[in-house]
Design an enzyme around this catalytic site. Sequence first.
Site, short mmCIF file in Angstrom:
data_model
loop_
_atom_site.label_atom_id
_atom_site.label_comp_id
_atom_site.label_asym_id
_atom_site.label_seq_id
_atom_site.Cartn_x
_atom_site.Cartn_y
_atom_site.Cartn_z
NE ARG A 179 -34.31 58.09 7.74
CZ ARG A 179 -33.43 57.14 7.47
NH1 ARG A 179 -32.25 57.45 6.96
NH2 ARG A 179 -33.71 55.86 7.72
CE LYS A 202 -34.72 53.21 4.21
NZ LYS A 202 -33.71 52.78 5.19
CD GLU A 235 -28.81 57.32 -1.73
OE1 GLU A 235 -28.65 57.66 -0.54
OE2 GLU A 235 -29.90 57.40 -2.31
#
Length: 283
Positions: free
Chosen positions: A51, A140, A173
Amino acid sequence: MRWMYLNGELVEREGAAVSALDRGLLYGYGLFETMRSYGGRVFRLEAHYQRLCQGAAVLAIPVPLSLEDLKEAVDGVLRRNRVADASLRLTLTAGSAADATAILFARPLTDYPPELYRRGMAAVVSAVRRNETSPLSGVKSLNYLENLLAREDARRRGADEAILLNTRGFVAEGSASNVFLVQEGRLVTPSLESGVLAGITRQAVLELAAAAGLQTVESQVELSAFQEASEVFLTGSVMEVMPLTRLDGRPLGSGKPGPVTKRLRRLYRQGTRGAGQYRPAGI
């Protein structure tokens, strides 16, 4: 903790330094991963690394360490600090010039109170919206201030977590979590296209649920679905599987953690504490 990893070396925290012109500091130009070790085992280290690499490609940041380098860094940080259960943070910035900066440090693991798992979290719907059209929505990144503001506002309002909607009004989220709902025997979670971060725990839970015979659905989720769901829970690397039993002061489902949530939490805990995870030597 005293020892940390900085650009290929283990250094003491007090002596660790990055340039004042580092673009991660100046512009939030960078990425991070939060990982968790269990008894010296790091859960899904490879998935975290993948990721990070995917996010780095979006931001055009070169990744200065390989997966094997990361394993060695994790090994060194855990061993040098003599810790087995920890929260680890890997940060990658664009640096001050052409070279990226890589930082890894560990913090003592502070588990959520057992009482919170027994009664469930309370959340509020945040005024902060997730822009699902932004290239940063699935990354992120160090641009994390919106999440922090949403969570701080939730705490001022007496809640544990904030739920973010996207610009179209669909559920995205939590400020530090992914969202799952149990509806008519199906496990539903907002799709990645909703502006959701591809959580490592989220993916693990989807796999566990499918293996347990639960139908899983990734789709757009209306806010009204919270009141229609029989159970709601949140996921994250540190919280693992956390029941969500109240939203904006109203109970969700029975107002207590439900059987599907409890089952998936138990399966997740068995998986994270079982064999097959990378374990540093010497711990």
